[in-house]
Design a protein around this motif. Structure first.
Motif, PDB file in Angstrom:
ATOM      1  N   LEU A 107       9.274  28.220  32.492  1.00 25.41           N
ATOM      2  CA  LEU A 107       9.010  26.839  32.875  1.00 25.41           C
ATOM      3  C   LEU A 107       7.554  26.508  32.575  1.00 25.41           C
ATOM      4  O   LEU A 107       6.718  26.332  33.464  1.00 25.41           O
ATOM      5  N   THR A 108       7.261  26.416  31.295  1.00 25.57           N
ATOM      6  CA  THR A 108       5.912  26.105  30.838  1.00 25.57           C
ATOM      7  C   THR A 108       5.596  24.638  31.122  1.00 25.57           C
ATOM      8  O   THR A 108       6.494  23.842  31.410  1.00 25.57           O
ATOM      9  N   PRO A 109       4.335  24.249  31.018  1.00 27.48           N
ATOM     10  CA  PRO A 109       4.002  22.837  31.207  1.00 27.48           C
ATOM     11  C   PRO A 109       4.793  21.926  30.274  1.00 27.48           C
ATOM     12  O   PRO A 109       5.202  20.826  30.668  1.00 27.48           O
ATOM     13  N   THR A 112       8.377  21.730  31.641  1.00 30.82           N
ATOM     14  CA  THR A 112       8.346  20.908  32.859  1.00 30.82           C
ATOM     15  C   THR A 112       8.221  19.431  32.533  1.00 30.82           C
ATOM     16  O   THR A 112       8.908  18.586  33.131  1.00 30.82           O
ATOM     17  N   LEU A 115      11.493  18.175  31.295  1.00 34.68           N
ATOM     18  CA  LEU A 115      12.424  17.993  32.412  1.00 34.68           C
ATOM     19  C   LEU A 115      12.114  16.704  33.171  1.00 34.68           C
ATOM     20  O   LEU A 115      13.026  15.943  33.530  1.00 34.68           O
ATOM     21  N   ASP A 116      10.831  16.455  33.418  1.00 31.29           N
ATOM     22  CA  ASP A 116      10.434  15.218  34.099  1.00 31.29           C
ATOM     23  C   ASP A 116      10.970  14.003  33.347  1.00 31.29           C
ATOM     24  O   ASP A 116      11.540  13.075  33.938  1.00 31.29           O
ATOM     25  N   TYR A 142      11.486  24.970  39.269  1.00 33.72           N
ATOM     26  CA  TYR A 142      11.209  23.552  39.081  1.00 33.72           C
ATOM     27  C   TYR A 142      11.844  22.837  40.258  1.00 33.72           C
ATOM     28  O   TYR A 142      13.066  22.809  40.408  1.00 33.72           O
ATOM     29  N   LYS A 144      11.568  19.187  42.288  1.00 37.15           N
ATOM     30  CA  LYS A 144      10.969  17.858  42.355  1.00 37.15           C
ATOM     31  C   LYS A 144      11.969  16.838  42.900  1.00 37.15           C
ATOM     32  O   LYS A 144      13.184  17.021  42.801  1.00 37.15           O
TER      33      LYS A 144
END
Length: 481
Positions: A107-109, A112, A115-116, A142, A144
């Motif tokens: 789950l690298t930046p 992520t 995904l956002d 992750y 959120k």
């Protein structure tokens, strides 16, 4: 509430109807309350919807919406070529036939951020008020929340809220039955008539067939009198016997074991068997035998409309006139063993792995649970209160105001939980499916969770959805890793 699912019979998978159906015959179209199978099959039980995003007046879906197959759906087994989150090529195979290594997509930046973007896109396109997402792998998590939990006040959705989980309840009820099997108090091939009198075909329908949706019993959530009563008074309290009475006034749909048909009646009967053999109310039994051993401190089985705080509001158009209503405080007693439960993302994250790996069951019993039957949904199979979808193992859930997806990918040791506060479909698709698909397209492109949109005109598969599936098809033996 329960989700809708249609899986295979010897010839074609179909949902329960008011009368036995001939192949290709037009299907009656009673209003159905959705308890989603989204529950795999959320359409007949806890969820469902039309292709326009708003049900016909008077329609209340009560089956797993997530697995409502399209009219053109074909049947296929788990794909042997699927790539799971960077699996190790040397480890055992998973139910999908792919390698089952523990390595998951980091789950690298960048991941992520993707995904956002994916979650926010679905939130906006499908007009979903709010959603909670938990994707957990050995490499990270992750977690959120997006949108709002209350459309009136504008209160932001947060990750710690309680939510109604609809047909995910079925996974707990069937687990309770399997605990009794392990204790020697019941046998999966026992006829339901051994425990409950008055069940149509009760001398031949087995507990196994109730658990894997192959009993042929009409689903009470598709009975017009039931739907009318529920819509007239969403606060009404129904007893299990009242629910069964709605179902038993209809003929059976097919001979036991002949085909797959998602029916909430099946799980209500399992709940009654648990109470009889367990010697206590279903909720008390599940707490003792399932919730507590699995360390699920925020999971409850309500018998009224009580809703532990904090919780999100829930919005539905499963109303008599199709207008959107706040269904937060509707009484879920009509879902009972098939769809009444409440939980949160932290507990559902734990449960996804417990369910798929069989922590609470003996190895032989878990092996039987994970022997799925073919379904009319591509790359989707149904076992004992659990389904496989493109490598993911678990269930979905839907009932007025709420939807869920709780699944586990053994090859990656990854769990995915999606909880949202509406069951209103978007272009015929359950919003929970849209979120899970968008998320898995990013993190597991070889294993993309997906359930076809419901055909136009309602939450049931059309009469042309027959898939000519042979029950002799046997999927690979699933891994319990």
């Amino acid at each position: 509430m329960p989700n809708r699912v249609t899986t295979a019979r010897a010839t074609t998978p179909q949902s329960p109807g008011a009368t036995p159906r001939r192949p290709g015959a037009a299907r009656p179209a009673p209003a159905a309350v959705a308890l989603a199978l989204a529950g795999l099959l959320a359409s007949a039980g806890c969820s469902g919807g039309s292709s326009t995003g708003s049900p016909a007046a008077g329609a209340v879906t009560a089956v797993p919406a997530a697995l409502s197959p399209s009219a053109s759906a074909s049947v296929s087994g788990p794909s042997a070529s699927a790539t799971l989150l960077s699996p190790s090529p040397t480890t055992p195979t998973s139910p999908s036939g792919a390698s089952a290594g523990p390595t998951a997509l980091p789950l690298t930046p960048d991941v992520t951020a993707r995904l956002d973007t994916a979650v926010q896109r679905v939130l906006t396109e499908a007009s979903v008020p709010g959603v909670i997402v938990n994707l957990s792998t050995p490499q990270g998590e992750y977690l959120k929340a997006f949108g709002v939990s209350d459309k009136v006040s504008g209160t932001a959705m947060v990750t710690g809220l309680n939510m109604r989980i609809g047909s995910e309840t079925k996974t707990f009820t069937v687990t309770g039955l399997l605990r009794l099997v392990d204790q020697g108090k019941a046998g999966l091939d026992d006829p339901i008539g051994k425990y409950i009198a008055g069940v149509p075909n009760g001398d031949t329908i087995t507990l196994r067939q109730l658990s894997d949706m192959r009993s042929g019993l009409f689903s009470y959530t598709q009975d017009e009198d039931f739907v009318t009563a529920l819509q007239a008074d969403p606060q009404r309290s129904f007893t299990p016997d009242q629910l069964l009475a709605y179902a038993f006034k209809h003929p059976v749909n097919f001979a036991p074991g002949a085909e797959f048909d998602y029916s909430n009646t099946n799980t209500v009967l399992i709940g009654k068997v648990i109470e009889k053999l367990g010697g206590q109310p279903l909720g008390d039994f599940l707490k003792k035998e399932v919730f507590d051993p699995a360390d699920l401190g925020r999971t409850v089985f309500p018998t009224t409309n009580a809703f532990p705080q904090p919780h999100s509001r829930g919005y539905t158009n499963q109303t008599a006139d199709g207008t959107i209503a706040d269904a937060t405080d509707w009484n879920p007693s009509w879902g009972w063993a098939a769809g009444a439960m409440i939980s949160d993302q932290a507990d559902m994250k734990k449960w996804a792995k417990v369910l798929a790996t069989g922590t609470l069951l003996s190895a032989p019993t878990q092996a039987q649970r994970l022997q799925p039957q073919p379904s009319a949904v591509p790359d989707t199979w149904y076992g004992l209160g659990v389904f496989y979808n493109h490598g993911w193992i678990g269930h979905n859930g839907s009932l007025p105001g709420y939807q869920t997806v709780v699944v586990y990918l053994p090859s990656a040791q990854a769990s995915l939980v999606v909880l949202l506060n509406t069951d209103i479909t978007y272009k015929g698709s359950a919003p929970s499916t849209l979120f899970a698909k968008a998320i898995t397209e990013v993190v597991s492109p070889g294993n993309v969770y997906d359930l076809p949109a419901a055909p136009a005109g309602g939450d049931e598969p059309s009469a042309t959805a027959d898939a000519s599936v042979s029950t002799s098809v046997t999927p690979p033996v699933p891994s319990t890793a």
